[in-house]
Scaffold this motif. Sequence first.
Motif, mmCIF file in Angstrom:
data_model
loop_
_atom_site.group_PDB
_atom_site.id
_atom_site.type_symbol
_atom_site.label_atom_id
_atom_site.label_comp_id
_atom_site.label_asym_id
_atom_site.label_seq_id
_atom_site.Cartn_x
_atom_site.Cartn_y
_atom_site.Cartn_z
ATOM 1 N N GLY A 156 0.789 -1.205 0.000
ATOM 2 C CA GLY A 156 0.000 0.000 0.000
ATOM 3 C C GLY A 156 0.831 1.269 0.000
ATOM 4 O O GLY A 156 0.291 2.349 0.044
ATOM 5 N N ASP A 157 2.166 1.150 -0.028
ATOM 6 C CA ASP A 157 3.010 2.339 -0.049
ATOM 7 C C ASP A 157 3.076 2.912 -1.453
ATOM 8 O O ASP A 157 3.079 2.187 -2.439
ATOM 9 N N ASN A 158 3.167 4.239 -1.522
ATOM 10 C CA ASN A 158 3.306 4.892 -2.822
ATOM 11 C C ASN A 158 4.714 4.690 -3.353
ATOM 12 O O ASN A 158 5.659 4.528 -2.587
ATOM 13 N N ILE A 159 4.838 4.745 -4.661
ATOM 14 C CA ILE A 159 6.140 4.663 -5.310
ATOM 15 C C ILE A 159 6.411 6.006 -5.980
ATOM 16 O O ILE A 159 5.498 6.623 -6.554
ATOM 17 N N TYR A 160 7.644 6.475 -5.855
ATOM 18 C CA TYR A 160 8.059 7.726 -6.472
ATOM 19 C C TYR A 160 9.356 7.477 -7.219
ATOM 20 O O TYR A 160 10.118 6.574 -6.878
ATOM 21 N N LEU A 161 9.624 8.310 -8.204
ATOM 22 C CA LEU A 161 10.857 8.184 -8.960
ATOM 23 C C LEU A 161 11.500 9.556 -9.108
ATOM 24 O O LEU A 161 10.872 10.492 -9.616
ATOM 25 N N HIS A 162 12.737 9.660 -8.638
ATOM 26 C CA HIS A 162 13.538 10.864 -8.844
ATOM 27 C C HIS A 162 14.454 10.560 -10.018
ATOM 28 O O HIS A 162 15.120 9.525 -10.048
ATOM 29 N N PHE A 163 14.492 11.466 -11.005
ATOM 30 C CA PHE A 163 15.296 11.227 -12.198
ATOM 31 C C PHE A 163 15.980 12.515 -12.620
ATOM 32 O O PHE A 163 15.357 13.575 -12.653
ATOM 33 N N GLU A 164 17.272 12.416 -12.933
ATOM 34 C CA GLU A 164 18.045 13.516 -13.499
ATOM 35 C C GLU A 164 18.935 12.945 -14.583
ATOM 36 O O GLU A 164 19.438 11.829 -14.450
ATOM 37 N N ALA A 165 19.145 13.718 -15.643
ATOM 38 C CA ALA A 165 20.003 13.282 -16.737
ATOM 39 C C ALA A 165 21.027 14.371 -17.041
ATOM 40 O O ALA A 165 20.730 15.558 -16.913
#
Length: 137
Positions: free
Chosen positions: A1-10
């Motif tokens: 039930g936990d949310n998923i997040y994505l941090h992305f840098e290029a």
Amino acid sequence: GDNIYLHFEAPVDGYLAVFLYDDINDVVSCLLPYRRDKCGSVAIKADKPYFFFSKEKNVLGLRTEEYSMGSQKELEINTLYMVFSKNEFTKPTLEAEEGRTVLKHLTFEKFNQWMVKLQAQDADAQIEKRVLSIYRD
């Protein structure tokens, strides 16, 4: 039930797509671009931090979708695939189930064929895998 997040840098301008492989159902779902987006991948600016799957940190101005993870088993292993290239590309053809709001998806075999074809056509294409362990509460 936990949310998923994505941090992305290029380090360079490019394009991104994100997929999640569910090994129990043997399907790959497209998390990014979001379901309502008509683009084949999301444009990314160099050296700019992006936080995906969070309405609070939405920097793209897109209609953000938030995802939560769950497991039917005590432990489930999923794989997150981040596909990035300096060149614009199009995600694979996805299937949807009529009348359901589940994510569009395809089989792992078709996804793998798409990845091989993309890398053969685009020397700049990079595919990063992250294994996710999901524990049932």
